[in-house]
Design a protein around this motif. Structure first.
Motif, PDB file in Angstrom:
ATOM      1  N   MET A 114       0.853  -1.196   0.000  1.00 54.23           N
ATOM      2  CA  MET A 114       0.000   0.000   0.000  1.00 54.23           C
ATOM      3  C   MET A 114       0.887   1.244   0.000  1.00 54.23           C
ATOM      4  N   SER A 115       0.707   2.080  -0.969  1.00 57.23           N
ATOM      5  CA  SER A 115       1.571   3.261  -1.038  1.00 57.23           C
ATOM      6  C   SER A 115       0.801   4.523  -0.651  1.00 57.23           C
ATOM      7  N   SER A 116       1.551   5.489  -0.157  1.00 62.48           N
ATOM      8  CA  SER A 116       0.920   6.724   0.309  1.00 62.48           C
ATOM      9  C   SER A 116       1.752   7.932  -0.102  1.00 62.48           C
ATOM     10  N   ILE A 117       1.077   9.069  -0.129  1.00 65.68           N
ATOM     11  CA  ILE A 117       1.718  10.339  -0.449  1.00 65.68           C
ATOM     12  C   ILE A 117       1.165  11.417   0.481  1.00 65.68           C
ATOM     13  N   VAL A 118       2.022  12.359   0.806  1.00 65.69           N
ATOM     14  CA  VAL A 118       1.609  13.533   1.580  1.00 65.69           C
ATOM     15  C   VAL A 118       1.588  14.710   0.612  1.00 65.69           C
ATOM     16  N   ILE A 119       0.416  15.300   0.441  1.00 64.56           N
ATOM     17  CA  ILE A 119       0.285  16.525  -0.344  1.00 64.56           C
ATOM     18  C   ILE A 119       0.100  17.636   0.687  1.00 64.56           C
ATOM     19  N   TYR A 120       1.030  18.583   0.714  1.00 64.27           N
ATOM     20  CA  TYR A 120       0.959  19.567   1.790  1.00 64.27           C
ATOM     21  C   TYR A 120       1.388  20.955   1.346  1.00 64.27           C
ATOM     22  N   PHE A 121       0.945  21.933   2.118  1.00 65.24           N
ATOM     23  CA  PHE A 121       1.353  23.325   1.977  1.00 65.24           C
ATOM     24  C   PHE A 121       1.956  23.727   3.315  1.00 65.24           C
ATOM     25  N   LEU A 142       7.658   7.817   9.053  1.00 65.78           N
ATOM     26  CA  LEU A 142       6.922   6.758   9.749  1.00 65.78           C
ATOM     27  C   LEU A 142       6.137   5.837   8.809  1.00 65.78           C
ATOM     28  N   ASP A 143       5.668   6.370   7.678  1.00 66.37           N
ATOM     29  CA  ASP A 143       4.809   5.593   6.778  1.00 66.37           C
ATOM     30  C   ASP A 143       5.443   5.416   5.391  1.00 66.37           C
ATOM     31  N   ASN A 144       6.679   5.877   5.247  1.00 65.98           N
ATOM     32  CA  ASN A 144       7.380   5.773   3.964  1.00 65.98           C
ATOM     33  C   ASN A 144       6.580   6.441   2.834  1.00 65.98           C
ATOM     34  N   ALA A 145       5.856   7.490   3.177  1.00 66.43           N
ATOM     35  CA  ALA A 145       5.016   8.186   2.201  1.00 66.43           C
ATOM     36  C   ALA A 145       5.868   9.109   1.339  1.00 66.43           C
ATOM     37  N   ASP A 146       5.503   9.214   0.070  1.00 63.61           N
ATOM     38  CA  ASP A 146       6.127  10.206  -0.793  1.00 63.61           C
ATOM     39  C   ASP A 146       5.671  11.591  -0.332  1.00 63.61           C
ATOM     40  N   GLU A 203       4.527  23.795  -9.314  1.00 62.72           N
ATOM     41  CA  GLU A 203       4.527  22.461  -9.907  1.00 62.72           C
ATOM     42  C   GLU A 203       3.189  21.817  -9.566  1.00 62.72           C
ATOM     43  N   THR A 204       2.640  21.057 -10.519  1.00 61.08           N
ATOM     44  CA  THR A 204       1.357  20.400 -10.293  1.00 61.08           C
ATOM     45  C   THR A 204       1.549  18.895 -10.247  1.00 61.08           C
ATOM     46  N   LEU A 205       0.951  18.280  -9.260  1.00 59.51           N
ATOM     47  CA  LEU A 205       0.901  16.825  -9.189  1.00 59.51           C
ATOM     48  C   LEU A 205      -0.242  16.415 -10.104  1.00 59.51           C
ATOM     49  N   ASP A 206       0.057  15.645 -11.141  1.00 60.88           N
ATOM     50  CA  ASP A 206      -0.949  15.335 -12.157  1.00 60.88           C
ATOM     51  C   ASP A 206      -1.865  14.175 -11.781  1.00 60.88           C
ATOM     52  N   SER A 207      -1.356  13.239 -10.975  1.00 61.69           N
ATOM     53  CA  SER A 207      -2.140  12.043 -10.692  1.00 61.69           C
ATOM     54  C   SER A 207      -1.779  11.454  -9.336  1.00 61.69           C
ATOM     55  N   ILE A 208      -2.778  10.839  -8.702  1.00 57.21           N
ATOM     56  CA  ILE A 208      -2.531  10.098  -7.457  1.00 57.21           C
ATOM     57  C   ILE A 208      -2.923   8.630  -7.658  1.00 57.21           C
ATOM     58  N   ASP A 209      -2.990   8.201  -8.925  1.00 60.62           N
ATOM     59  CA  ASP A 209      -3.398   6.833  -9.244  1.00 60.62           C
ATOM     60  C   ASP A 209      -2.542   5.773  -8.551  1.00 60.62           C
ATOM     61  N   ALA A 210      -1.268   6.063  -8.343  1.00 57.87           N
ATOM     62  CA  ALA A 210      -0.343   5.084  -7.757  1.00 57.87           C
ATOM     63  C   ALA A 210      -0.480   4.953  -6.239  1.00 57.87           C
ATOM     64  N   TYR A 211      -1.359   5.748  -5.636  1.00 56.80           N
ATOM     65  CA  TYR A 211      -1.451   5.779  -4.172  1.00 56.80           C
ATOM     66  C   TYR A 211      -2.818   5.340  -3.678  1.00 56.80           C
ATOM     67  N   ASP A 212      -2.803   4.665  -2.522  1.00 56.22           N
ATOM     68  CA  ASP A 212      -4.046   4.261  -1.856  1.00 56.22           C
ATOM     69  C   ASP A 212      -4.450   5.307  -0.818  1.00 56.22           C
ATOM     70  N   THR A 213      -3.438   5.774  -0.079  1.00 57.20           N
ATOM     71  CA  THR A 213      -3.672   6.713   1.020  1.00 57.20           C
ATOM     72  C   THR A 213      -3.060   8.058   0.674  1.00 57.20           C
ATOM     73  N   ILE A 214      -3.868   9.093   0.808  1.00 56.17           N
ATOM     74  CA  ILE A 214      -3.419  10.451   0.523  1.00 56.17           C
ATOM     75  C   ILE A 214      -3.514  11.255   1.819  1.00 56.17           C
ATOM     76  N   TYR A 215      -2.371  11.652   2.340  1.00 54.48           N
ATOM     77  CA  TYR A 215      -2.344  12.556   3.492  1.00 54.48           C
ATOM     78  C   TYR A 215      -2.396  13.975   2.931  1.00 54.48           C
ATOM     79  N   ILE A 216      -3.263  14.797   3.489  1.00 52.84           N
ATOM     80  CA  ILE A 216      -3.372  16.182   3.036  1.00 52.84           C
ATOM     81  C   ILE A 216      -3.110  17.089   4.230  1.00 52.84           C
ATOM     82  N   GLY A 217      -2.036  17.881   4.132  1.00 57.62           N
ATOM     83  CA  GLY A 217      -1.630  18.712   5.259  1.00 57.62           C
ATOM     84  C   GLY A 217      -1.554  20.180   4.915  1.00 57.62           C
TER      85      GLY A 217
END
Length: 168
Positions: free
Chosen positions: A1-8, A38-42, A77-91
């Protein structure tokens, strides 16, 4: 399961523990880095194409005007897709009761259908404000989990709380 943090996050002059202080790293970025560790998130940092003023009072003035006009500021820069991720952290920091407007610019471009969203906010007493209502619209089709709210003055002591929240 992969995750990403999208944050400002914003460094420089910030309101911090009741006074204005210069901080080298924005509070939200500190939490984003904990999640990465902790979660190896991008990590994906949303940055405005035009920097906010370094002066805190001027910055919040610009932010308020953007919000009042429902602006969608251009981002570097724009993130075009989150298709590769199951969990999206938004901060994000709570700016005038919700997410900074560059986050709207980014999140509106993504398809959240079937994703798990875990929001977190840094603030000076206002918690999530009305941001959770905005997130429901921005992340249509996602399952939005319980968010994590951290006072900016406490970010460096929050790693255990972040880990507990990740594992919930």
């Amino acid at each position: 399961m992969s995750s990403i943090v999208i944050y400002f996050s914003r460094s420089g002059e910030n309101y911090f523990g009741g006074e204005l202080k210069n901080i080298e790293k924005g509070n939200t970025e500190v939490i984003a880095e904990y999640i990465h560790e902790l979660d190896n998130a991008d990590l994906f940092k949303v940055e405005p194409a035009v920097e906010y003023p370094a002066d805190y009072m001027k910055c919040i003035d610009v932010a308020k005007k953007e919000q009042q006009s429902d602006a969608r500021p251009e981002i570097k820069e724009t993130l075009d897709s989150i298709d590769a991720y199951d969990t999206i952290y938004i901060g994000f920091p709570n700016w005038w009761g919700t997410l900074p407007m560059p986050m709207f610019t980014q999140l509106e471009q993504l398809n959240f259908e079937g994703k798990t969203v875990k929001p977190f906010v840094t603030h000076e007493g206002s918690g999530f404000g009305s941001s959770q209502k905005d997130l429901k619209k921005l992340c249509e089709g996602a399952e939005i989990k319980k968010g994590l709210s951290i006072p900016g003055a406490n970010v460096y002591d929050a790693k255990v709380s972040v880990e507990r929240w990740i594992n919930e």
